[in-house]
Write an enzyme that holds these catalytic residues in place. Structure first.
Site, mmCIF file in Angstrom:
data_model
loop_
_atom_site.group_PDB
_atom_site.id
_atom_site.type_symbol
_atom_site.label_atom_id
_atom_site.label_comp_id
_atom_site.label_asym_id
_atom_site.label_seq_id
_atom_site.Cartn_x
_atom_site.Cartn_y
_atom_site.Cartn_z
ATOM 1 C CB THR A 32 -0.944 -0.005 1.221
ATOM 2 O OG1 THR A 32 -1.531 -1.304 1.345
ATOM 3 C CG2 THR A 32 -2.051 1.030 1.075
ATOM 4 C CG ASP A 82 3.660 1.530 7.902
ATOM 5 O OD1 ASP A 82 3.529 0.945 6.815
ATOM 6 O OD2 ASP A 82 4.400 1.123 8.816
ATOM 7 C CB ALA A 84 -2.409 -1.776 9.309
ATOM 8 C CG ASP A 85 0.038 -7.018 8.306
ATOM 9 O OD1 ASP A 85 0.157 -7.103 7.078
ATOM 10 O OD2 ASP A 85 0.991 -6.782 9.067
ATOM 11 C CD GLU A 104 6.261 -1.490 9.272
ATOM 12 O OE1 GLU A 104 6.158 -1.649 8.065
ATOM 13 O OE2 GLU A 104 5.672 -2.205 10.104
#
Ligand code: 5RP
Length: 220
Positions: A32, A82, A84-85, A104
């Site tokens: 992403t 950032d 994310a999962d 991160e």
């Protein structure tokens, strides 16, 4: 129907609008974020310096014409962006699917604002379906795994993977994360744990979620 990459591009475009003049910017890691990095040359004049959360991101930034600065030379960043999962509407996250969780988390903690960008598949009611990554010092891998079993999680060693810091990753399956802040704090205390992939103590400030009909902004 929009595919997942189209949604990732849309959320990256939405994130660009949050980057203001003279920005000291931190960049996360993952597919992403990669969409966002490819858009950054268009707003290069707004970015006064950029710090990176991984070798992968650093390389992509360099390919896009950016010189990456060491965090120690920059101090507090204005903005960290950032992926994310997993993310909840409380803006708690699981991160580290790409193994970059330690840098991160350092960048997120060292930023005035943290914007998380994701497509709607990442939004969950409760964290823990995605296996929780934990970066460990290699000699502590078995010890940490045994400690994790006490939490009823199933630790799986991420094979053939070394982090940018020379460490290893254990992915914890079947964890029921009822209280993300407490679990983050507790797991952080196990000797040999470098970083836990729960981002709840320092959660995101804004969550941008791309869906079929556009990008939603979620605030705490
Ligand atoms: C890397 C990460 C990423 O932010 C996370 O894995 C999401 O990646 P993607 O945008 O490729 O789905 O935490 O360590």
């Amino acid at each position: 129907m929009m595919n997942q990459n189209e949604k990732k591009l849309n959320v990256a475009k939405a994130a660009v609008k949050h980057i203001h003049n003279d920005c000291l910017l931190g960049m996360g890691t993952g597919s992403t974020v990669n969409f966002l990095i490819d858009l950054l040359p268009e707003i290069k004049n707004k970015i006064s310096a950029v710090a990176s959360s991984s070798v992968q991101t650093e390389n992509l930034l360099k390919m896009n014409g950016f010189e990456v600065q060491a965090l120690n030379q920059l101090g507090m960043l204005d903005l960290y962006i950032d992926g994310a999962d997993e993310a909840t509407k409380n803006l708690h996250l699981i991160k580290g699917g790409g193994g970059a969780l330690t840098r991160e988390k350092i960048l997120a903690e060292n930023s005035k604002k943290f914007i998380c960008i994701a497509d709607e598949t990442k939004l969950v009611k409760r964290l823990g379906i995605f296996p929780l990554p934990i970066e460990v010092i290699p000699m502590a891998r078995s010890f940490v795994s045994r400690e994790i079993i006490k939490y009823h999680g199933k630790p799986v060693y991420r094979e053939n993977f070394v982090t940018d810091n020379g460490n290893e990753i254990i992915d914890i399956h079947n964890l029921d994360i009822v209280d993300p802040i407490q679990l983050e704090n507790e797991l952080n205390q196990i000797p040999g744990v470098v970083t836990v992939g729960i981002f709840a103590r320092r959660k995101a400030d804004v969550l941008l979620i791309a869906g079929e009909h556009g990008v939603d902004e979620i605030y705490p």
